[in-house]
Enzyme design. Structure first.
Site, PDB file in Angstrom:
ATOM      1  CG  ASN A 101      -1.868   1.114   1.376  1.00  0.00           C
ATOM      2  OD1 ASN A 101      -2.347   1.385   2.476  1.00  0.00           O
ATOM      3  ND2 ASN A 101      -2.208   1.789   0.302  1.00  0.00           N
ATOM      4  CE1 TYR A 135      -6.826   9.654   4.372  1.00  0.00           C
ATOM      5  CE2 TYR A 135      -4.706  10.774   4.306  1.00  0.00           C
ATOM      6  CZ  TYR A 135      -5.544   9.821   4.864  1.00  0.00           C
ATOM      7  OH  TYR A 135      -5.108   9.050   5.903  1.00  0.00           O
ATOM      8  CD  GLU A 144      -8.136   7.072   7.112  1.00  0.00           C
ATOM      9  OE1 GLU A 144      -6.978   6.978   6.708  1.00  0.00           O
ATOM     10  OE2 GLU A 144      -8.836   6.080   7.432  1.00  0.00           O
ATOM     11  CE1 TYR A 146      -8.892   8.141   2.519  1.00  0.00           C
ATOM     12  CE2 TYR A 146     -10.731   7.681   3.986  1.00  0.00           C
ATOM     13  CZ  TYR A 146      -9.407   7.492   3.626  1.00  0.00           C
ATOM     14  OH  TYR A 146      -8.611   6.672   4.363  1.00  0.00           O
ATOM     15  CD  GLU A 237      -4.964   3.946  -0.425  1.00  0.00           C
ATOM     16  OE1 GLU A 237      -4.687   3.576   0.719  1.00  0.00           O
ATOM     17  OE2 GLU A 237      -6.125   4.013  -0.860  1.00  0.00           O
TER      18      GLU A 237
END
Length: 254
Positions: A101, A135, A144, A146, A237
């Protein structure tokens, strides 16, 4: 978005907090930890995808042309990732045979509910999971967040569907889910909240993200972001096995 995990690992989250704290201590350079200082921002900024692989520690960050940038790879990741800062708010990344990742992008050293971001995604290809969009994180409470503009071969949409709304000429679906992993300060559990375009964004065209519209929509569902004094970026990402792709993006303040 990973099926069972956050976009981030504990290492990245803790390092991001350290980096964010150092913003207030230094107006010229922001790095996550001493190891990051081995690669100065200027070194990465001058690299091009064809010239130099981004052989990194787990996290790098800095400032470039007035923007904050960061590049993170999960522990044990293999394959090649090439990241380069371009002029102004431009950055590019390409990767080959990547296992794991990574996230990277350009934005600002602190988030804000009132940001209005212009962007042009000139190139986007991603054979794995992951997303491209705005983000960041909040504290008190921990979120978190987005604004997903497009994504790779695996859809990031999971959790509880809250509804659909329109902003900036596009429809967005809103989702949330509770994560059992660590938050950015090492505590247990946090919430994700995100808007995802109903139709993926187009390339080679100018677009706008009026973040206040997403912030207010999430608030209307009962999910109000907390303190936003943490970096926020136009993130690229990917995650998966043997993934390949390339992204070129330019952002600016509207």
């Amino acid at each position: 978005m990973k099926k069972q995990h956050s976009f981030t690992s504990v290492t990245r989250k803790v390092t991001l907090v350290v980096a964010a704290t150092m913003v207030f201590a230094s107006a010229t350079c922001l790095t996550g930890c001493k190891k990051d200082q081995k690669t100065a921002p200027e070194t990465v900024a001058s690299a091009t995808p064809a010239d130099k692989a981004a052989v990194t520690e787990s996290y790098q960050s800095g400032t470039h042309n007035g923007f904050f940038w960061s590049l993170w790879k999960s522990d044990g990741a293999t394959g090649t990732v090439n990241y380069a800062n371009g002029t102004g708010g431009n950055y590019s990344v390409n990767w080959n045979g990547f296992n794991g990742n990574f996230t990277c992008g350009k934005g600002y050293s602190v988030g804000s509910a009132t940001y209005k971001i212009g962007y042009n995604l000139s190139t986007y290809a991603n054979s794995g999971g992951g997303t491209f969009g705005w983000y960041g994180w909040s504290r008190s409470p921990y979120y978190e967040y987005y604004v997903n503009e497009t994504w790779g071969a695996v859809s990031p949409h999971t959790g509880t569907f809250l509804g659909t709304f329109e902003t900036d000429g596009a429809g967005y679906n809103v989702w949330t889910r509770w994560m059992t992993g660590k938050d950015i300060d090492g505590g247990d559990g946090f919430r994700q909240i995100y808007s995802s375009r109903v139709t993926k964004t187009s390339t080679a065209q100018n677009h706008v993200i009026t973040f206040a519209n997403h912030y207010n929509k999430w608030k209307s569902y009962g999910y109000t972001l907390g303190q936003l004094n943490i970096p926020a970026i136009m993130v690229s990402e990917t995650w998966g096995t043997n993934t390949n792709g390339n992204i070129n993006c330019t952002i600016w303040a509207q």
